[in-house]
Scaffold this motif. Structure first.
Motif, PDB file in Angstrom:
ATOM      1  N   HIS A 130      17.928 -62.946  -0.988  1.00  0.00           N
ATOM      2  CA  HIS A 130      18.847 -64.047  -1.299  1.00  0.00           C
ATOM      3  C   HIS A 130      20.005 -64.075  -0.304  1.00  0.00           C
ATOM      4  CE1 HIS A 130      21.097 -66.940  -3.707  1.00  0.00           C
ATOM      5  NE2 HIS A 130      19.984 -67.120  -4.403  1.00  0.00           N
ATOM      6  N   SER A 131      20.500 -62.886   0.071  1.00  0.00           N
ATOM      7  CA  SER A 131      21.621 -62.841   1.024  1.00  0.00           C
ATOM      8  C   SER A 131      21.167 -63.037   2.469  1.00  0.00           C
ATOM      9  CB  SER A 131      22.375 -61.519   0.876  1.00  0.00           C
ATOM     10  OG  SER A 131      21.584 -60.439   1.343  1.00  0.00           O
ATOM     11  N   TRP A 132      19.903 -62.715   2.753  1.00  0.00           N
ATOM     12  CA  TRP A 132      19.380 -62.859   4.125  1.00  0.00           C
ATOM     13  C   TRP A 132      18.948 -64.286   4.447  1.00  0.00           C
ATOM     14  CZ3 TRP A 132      15.590 -58.078   3.782  1.00  0.00           C
ATOM     15  CH2 TRP A 132      16.360 -56.890   3.770  1.00  0.00           C
ATOM     16  N   LYS A 134      19.316 -68.409   4.649  1.00  0.00           N
ATOM     17  CA  LYS A 134      20.276 -69.507   4.713  1.00  0.00           C
ATOM     18  C   LYS A 134      20.173 -70.319   3.416  1.00  0.00           C
ATOM     19  CE  LYS A 134      19.828 -69.961   9.723  1.00  0.00           C
ATOM     20  NZ  LYS A 134      19.275 -70.745  10.836  1.00  0.00           N
ATOM     21  N   PRO A 135      21.228 -71.068   3.069  1.00  0.00           N
ATOM     22  CA  PRO A 135      21.121 -71.962   1.913  1.00  0.00           C
ATOM     23  C   PRO A 135      19.894 -72.869   2.070  1.00  0.00           C
ATOM     24  CG  PRO A 135      23.376 -71.890   2.702  1.00  0.00           C
ATOM     25  CD  PRO A 135      22.544 -71.124   3.702  1.00  0.00           C
ATOM     26  N   GLU A 136      19.136 -73.006   1.008  1.00  0.00           N
ATOM     27  CA  GLU A 136      17.894 -73.784   0.989  1.00  0.00           C
ATOM     28  C   GLU A 136      16.779 -73.162   1.825  1.00  0.00           C
ATOM     29  OE1 GLU A 136      18.681 -77.994   1.551  1.00  0.00           O
ATOM     30  OE2 GLU A 136      20.271 -77.899   0.035  1.00  0.00           O
ATOM     31  N   GLY A 137      16.979 -71.913   2.220  1.00  0.00           N
ATOM     32  CA  GLY A 137      15.921 -71.214   2.951  1.00  0.00           C
ATOM     33  C   GLY A 137      14.719 -70.953   2.052  1.00  0.00           C
ATOM     34  N   LEU A 138      13.554 -70.836   2.667  1.00  0.00           N
ATOM     35  CA  LEU A 138      12.303 -70.660   1.918  1.00  0.00           C
ATOM     36  C   LEU A 138      11.925 -69.185   1.779  1.00  0.00           C
ATOM     37  CD1 LEU A 138      10.129 -73.501   3.521  1.00  0.00           C
ATOM     38  CD2 LEU A 138      11.232 -73.522   1.268  1.00  0.00           C
ATOM     39  N   PHE A 139      11.383 -68.837   0.625  1.00  0.00           N
ATOM     40  CA  PHE A 139      10.898 -67.492   0.337  1.00  0.00           C
ATOM     41  C   PHE A 139       9.451 -67.654  -0.126  1.00  0.00           C
ATOM     42  CE2 PHE A 139      11.621 -63.528  -2.563  1.00  0.00           C
ATOM     43  CZ  PHE A 139      11.102 -62.691  -1.602  1.00  0.00           C
ATOM     44  N   PHE A 178      15.772 -68.553  -7.390  1.00  0.00           N
ATOM     45  CA  PHE A 178      14.887 -69.188  -6.415  1.00  0.00           C
ATOM     46  C   PHE A 178      14.144 -70.308  -7.121  1.00  0.00           C
ATOM     47  CE2 PHE A 178      15.481 -65.048  -4.392  1.00  0.00           C
ATOM     48  CZ  PHE A 178      15.616 -65.406  -3.062  1.00  0.00           C
ATOM     49  N   GLU A 179      14.241 -71.505  -6.561  1.00  0.00           N
ATOM     50  CA  GLU A 179      13.550 -72.659  -7.143  1.00  0.00           C
ATOM     51  C   GLU A 179      12.087 -72.628  -6.716  1.00  0.00           C
ATOM     52  OE1 GLU A 179      13.435 -77.518  -6.890  1.00  0.00           O
ATOM     53  OE2 GLU A 179      14.976 -76.414  -5.765  1.00  0.00           O
ATOM     54  N   GLN A 207      12.514 -71.625  -2.978  1.00  0.00           N
ATOM     55  CA  GLN A 207      13.648 -72.004  -2.139  1.00  0.00           C
ATOM     56  C   GLN A 207      14.945 -71.443  -2.721  1.00  0.00           C
ATOM     57  OE1 GLN A 207      14.240 -76.269  -1.783  1.00  0.00           O
ATOM     58  NE2 GLN A 207      14.747 -76.018   0.367  1.00  0.00           N
ATOM     59  N   ARG A 208      15.776 -70.920  -1.834  1.00  0.00           N
ATOM     60  CA  ARG A 208      17.075 -70.409  -2.262  1.00  0.00           C
ATOM     61  C   ARG A 208      17.956 -71.535  -2.753  1.00  0.00           C
ATOM     62  NH1 ARG A 208      22.168 -67.597   0.902  1.00  0.00           N
ATOM     63  NH2 ARG A 208      23.384 -69.024  -0.324  1.00  0.00           N
TER      64      ARG A 208
END
Length: 208
Positions: A130-132, A134-139, A178-179, A207-208
């Motif tokens: 979550h911290s690594w 970017k906002p709206e970054g994908l996981f 995470f969405e 997505q974050r």
């Protein structure tokens, strides 16, 4: 104890890397191929536990800036031998202990890694990711399914393994904000030790 579990895990994978080198062949995993359309050229991507880089190479060849982190030195060395002049950084570290301090990634990806972590370790991983990101970054991750044969047999080498249900994965991602964009159960014929193994797994795109 947690420590001995982590040490046993490292030893197991190191021995595999030393005895088999490219255990899973050089073709990218199905999950990496399915994840690829979500990433754009020029973006930064972190692969967790990318071993000798079969998936990292796929992403890097598409112009994505890839960082592959894996605790297994023989595999990281093999990954470095393969990368040529691609934008690919291979780091030999344990994600449970390592921190990216000054960078954030557009995406984080893992293939068949996170199901080896206990709930306590996953807590660490999810908070770090979550911290690594970017906002709206994908996981994006693949996880062994509760429907997979491993759910009954357990994993070789006394490794901890948890095969996930859809409900568990939904709860896990929601717990860390995470969405879930998609969550699909898939079946892959995976080549392991030159034998085909039918693997049932989830691909989570979040997505974050």
């Amino acid at each position: 104890s947690m420590k001995s579990l982590a040490n046993r895990r490292k030893e197991y994978w190191k021995q595999r890397a030393l005895s088999e080198e490219a255990t899973y062949g050089w073709s990218p995993s199905i999950s990496a191929q399915l994840a690829l359309p979500y990433f754009k050229r020029g973006q930064s991507l972190l692969e967790l536990g990318g071993a000798y880089g079969r998936n990292s190479l796929l992403f890097a060849r598409q112009g994505i800036k890839v960082t592959n982190i894996d605790f297994c030195r023989p595999w990281i060395e093999l990954a470095d031998q393969q990368k040529g002049d691609l934008q690919l950084i291979n780091i030999c570290e344990d994600i449970l202990e390592y921190n990216f301090v000054h960078e954030q990634f557009d995406a984080v990806f893992s293939n068949f890694i996170l199901h080896f972590f206990t709930k306590q370790e996953l807590n660490t991983v999810f908070l770090k990711v979550h911290s690594w990101l970017k906002p709206e970054g994908l996981f994006i991750n693949s996880w062994l399914s509760a429907e997979d044969p491993y759910a009954a047999s357990g994993y070789s080498g006394g490794q901890y393994l948890h095969c996930f249900s859809q409900d568990e994965l939904m709860k896990l991602h929601q717990e860390y904000n995470f969405e879930i964009l998609s969550l699909n159960e898939l079946i892959e014929l995976e080549l392991i030790h030159s034998k085909n193994k039918k693997t049932t797994f989830w691909l989570s795109v979040t997505q974050r």
